[in-house]
Write a protein that holds these residues in place. Structure first.
Motif, mmCIF file in Angstrom:
data_model
loop_
_atom_site.group_PDB
_atom_site.id
_atom_site.type_symbol
_atom_site.label_atom_id
_atom_site.label_comp_id
_atom_site.label_asym_id
_atom_site.label_seq_id
_atom_site.Cartn_x
_atom_site.Cartn_y
_atom_site.Cartn_z
ATOM 1 N N VAL A 114 50.186 -3.171 4.604
ATOM 2 C CA VAL A 114 49.004 -2.326 4.387
ATOM 3 C C VAL A 114 48.971 -1.163 5.377
ATOM 4 O O VAL A 114 48.891 0.004 4.984
ATOM 5 C CB VAL A 114 47.710 -3.164 4.488
ATOM 6 N N LEU A 115 49.049 -1.473 6.665
ATOM 7 C CA LEU A 115 48.951 -0.416 7.686
ATOM 8 C C LEU A 115 50.020 0.668 7.569
ATOM 9 O O LEU A 115 49.731 1.835 7.848
ATOM 10 C CB LEU A 115 48.966 -1.037 9.087
ATOM 11 N N PRO A 116 51.272 0.350 7.168
ATOM 12 C CA PRO A 116 52.232 1.445 6.975
ATOM 13 C C PRO A 116 51.752 2.486 5.971
ATOM 14 O O PRO A 116 52.026 3.679 6.130
ATOM 15 C CB PRO A 116 53.490 0.725 6.479
ATOM 16 N N GLY A 117 51.026 2.048 4.936
ATOM 17 C CA GLY A 117 50.491 3.000 3.968
ATOM 18 C C GLY A 117 49.462 3.922 4.588
ATOM 19 O O GLY A 117 49.424 5.125 4.306
ATOM 20 N N THR A 118 48.614 3.366 5.468
ATOM 21 C CA THR A 118 47.623 4.193 6.166
ATOM 22 C C THR A 118 48.304 5.125 7.163
ATOM 23 O O THR A 118 47.931 6.304 7.288
ATOM 24 C CB THR A 118 46.608 3.290 6.894
ATOM 25 N N MET A 119 49.301 4.613 7.879
ATOM 26 C CA MET A 119 50.031 5.444 8.847
ATOM 27 C C MET A 119 50.771 6.589 8.159
ATOM 28 O O MET A 119 50.982 7.653 8.745
ATOM 29 C CB MET A 119 51.021 4.576 9.641
ATOM 30 N N ALA A 120 51.154 6.388 6.903
ATOM 31 C CA ALA A 120 51.898 7.417 6.173
ATOM 32 C C ALA A 120 51.074 8.679 5.962
ATOM 33 O O ALA A 120 51.633 9.753 5.708
ATOM 34 C CB ALA A 120 52.357 6.870 4.822
ATOM 35 N N ARG A 121 49.743 8.575 6.098
ATOM 36 C CA ARG A 121 48.896 9.764 5.955
ATOM 37 C C ARG A 121 49.227 10.814 7.023
ATOM 38 O O ARG A 121 49.038 12.005 6.805
ATOM 39 C CB ARG A 121 47.419 9.365 6.062
ATOM 40 N N VAL A 122 49.733 10.352 8.175
ATOM 41 C CA VAL A 122 50.111 11.281 9.245
ATOM 42 C C VAL A 122 51.412 11.996 8.895
ATOM 43 O O VAL A 122 51.568 13.197 9.143
ATOM 44 C CB VAL A 122 50.273 10.515 10.578
ATOM 45 N N ILE A 123 52.347 11.261 8.271
ATOM 46 C CA ILE A 123 53.688 11.810 7.999
ATOM 47 C C ILE A 123 53.710 12.598 6.691
ATOM 48 O O ILE A 123 54.313 13.661 6.598
ATOM 49 C CB ILE A 123 54.729 10.668 7.941
#
Length: 529
Positions: free
Chosen positions: A286-295
């Motif tokens: 789940v968190l990788p999807g949220t972190m992807a908003r930065v990239i």
């Protein structure tokens, strides 16, 4: 082929892995009898049961859906994951003993034991539709999304047909034993690959502070306001448990894995182990999807978040390994749904129509049914593109077919007055209402009822079906005594189990293990509330 995304080494790893999985699945084939083919001989131990449950659920569909939803709406999608641990505790205590002791092959068969054949046929039919339209088609769609990025010149139809053929390669000849054993390998690979991807993503965004700076605060919270478009708190309380109960306790696709357990203890330990495995999903899916908003701040299709992370962040070799695991998990999930659907056709319909068929003939029927089902799923798969996201498609359809089924299972287990007419009429009225709601959603998307959140619609439909069930039960005859005696809960079951559990060490006592699992779940939810 798009060599900017994937190299020849990665492609070689994917091909070798997929071919290896097919041969590994065939090596573990069991098809000497119908019990071997459809339930793996009822010989599985708890680690295999638990990992198989986890792998069947965390397929490529869920992996892509979780990351995509976390990218667009935040971590509230994790509410479906931690709720699974709670549901599996309830399932292990109350429902699993009845399923295993009755020796049934399918969930519709259990409904016939408690009610009558009408309910069995209805639930078989609706489960078949769900397996084809939800699980199998969604798995094919998820796999085709990935391969379309790698092979942009190949049409989606050809990709879907190739994936369907790969999934059927060991499912048709090998049965559930092949499916379960390959799922264990794929779960381990996906787990390890996702952890590596999470670490690399975290390093790429430069730490959690950068994620918080680029993400609205409400997207890092599990408990959302009542008007939240993702998971409103009212939907979390009333809707998510309803969908979870259907998925984990009534769905043939999932329960069939627990039916393979060698005994009740292994079934319970396996179910609780699956619940434990669901908890860390927050951190590596789940968190990788949220972190992807930065990239990737401006992706058009949230369902492509996970493939973008894989192709852009992982080095050569690791891309191939994770993609192989992802595609194999997709294949495994499709195989699982195909096997459960063919079990329904064979044991709920064909065996009743042709009771003279022997065990080997039933296996042959199941294999033919699998071929037909995989073709139907491949034909329906392109329709999924019309929905906002893969995860929303899955949840909306389940939210409409689940409520009447949950009514008849829960009331049938805990209310002795519930009769066969009540079950049948609540199922039929629930189905008719669901069809109307789906039609309105598709044809009149701006209508008021179409704007309702599916996590609000589902409990309202549950309430409506429950009223139908109660009214028909009270106005009709009492059910036969043998159905009440054998298939409803009574306190004696609890007291008898207390005596048998007293001789076990604490780490084998499923009640103690259940308490530990619930405490751990509460801690995680409290931290991210």
């Amino acid at each position: 082929m798009n060599l900017e995304l994937i190299g020849y080494l990665d492609l070689a790893i994917i091909i070798v892995y997929l071919v290896g999985m097919i041969f590994y699945g065939l090596y573990h084939a069991k098809r000497d009898s119908s019990e071997d083919y459809f339930l793996a001989g009822r010989s599985m131990t708890w680690p295999i049961v638990g990992i198989s449950l986890f792998a069947a659920n965390i397929s490529s569909t869920t992996l892509i859906g979780l990351a995509g939803d976390a990218y667009s709406t935040g971590i509230s999608v994790y509410n479906y994951e931690w709720m699974a641990a709670v549901i599996l505790v309830f399932f292990s205590i109350f429902f699993l003993p009845f399923y295993l002791r009755s020796g049934v092959y399918t969930m519709p068969e259990f409904l016939e034991r408690r009610y009558d054949r009408r309910s069995r046929y209805y639930f078989s039919f609706i489960t078949l539709i769900g397996n084809v339209m939800i699980e199998t088609a969604a798995g094919l769609y998820a796999g085709s999304l990935i391969l379309k990025l790698v092979f942009p010149d190949i049409s989606m139809t050809v990709i879907i047909l190739i994936l369907a053929a790969a999934a059927a390669a060991y499912t048709i000849p090998g049965g559930l034993s092949s499916v379960v054993h390959t799922e264990v390998i794929q779960a381990i690979l996906l787990f390890a690959g996702s952890l590596i991807l999470t670490y690399i993503t975290y390093r790429e965004v430069g730490g959690w502070e950068n994620v918080l700076a680029a993400t609205p605060p409400e997207m890092i919270s599990l408990i959302r306001p009542i008007d939240d478009p993702s998971v409103p708190w009212t939907g979390l309380i009333f809707g998510v448990p309803l969908l979870g109960f259907y998925f984990w306790a009534n769905n043939q696709f999932m329960v069939q894995r627990v039916l393979t357990a060698k005994d009740l203890n292994h079934g319970r330990w396996g179910a609780l182990f699956a619940g434990l495995l669901k908890l860390p999903v927050l951190f590596f899916m789940v968190l990788p999807g949220t972190m992807a908003r930065v990239i990737f701040p401006e992706l058009d299709n949230p369902d492509t978040v996970f493939p973008h992370l894989v192709f852009n962040l992982l080095p050569v070799g690791l891309i191939g390994l994770l993609m192989a695991g992802l595609l194999a998990a997709m294949s495994s999930s499709i195989s699982a749904t195909l096997n459960s659907a063919s079990t329904l056709i064979t044991m709920d319909f064909v065996k009743n129509i042709r009771p003279d068929l022997d065990s080997k003939q039933l296996v042959r029927v199941g294999q033919v049914a699998t071929v037909i089902l995989v073709l139907l799923a491949a034909a329906w798969t392109p329709q999924i593109e019309k929905f906002d996201s893969l995860f929303k498609y899955l949840q909306m359809v389940v939210g409409l077919i689940a409520p009447p089924v949950v009514v008849v299972f829960i009331f049938g287990m805990f209310w002795k007055r519930g009769n066969a007419d009540a079950a049948f009429y609540s199922l039929i009225t629930g189905f008719a209402t669901a069809v109307i709601l789906i039609f309105v959603n598709v044809s009149m998307p701006d209508a008021t009822i179409s704007q309702w959140h599916f996590l609000h619609t589902a409990p309202l439909l549950f309430l409506f079906c429950a009223i139908v069930y109660i009214v028909v039960s009270l106005s009709g005859n009492l059910p036969p005594s043998e159905k009440i005696e054998e298939y409803t809960w009574k306190n004696k079951i609890y007291t008898d189990e207390t005596a048998s559990l007293s001789v076990l060490p604490w780490y084998k006592n499923f009640r103690i293990l259940s308490v530990f699992l619930l405490i751990l779940t509460f801690i995680i939810v409290w931290i991210f509330r």
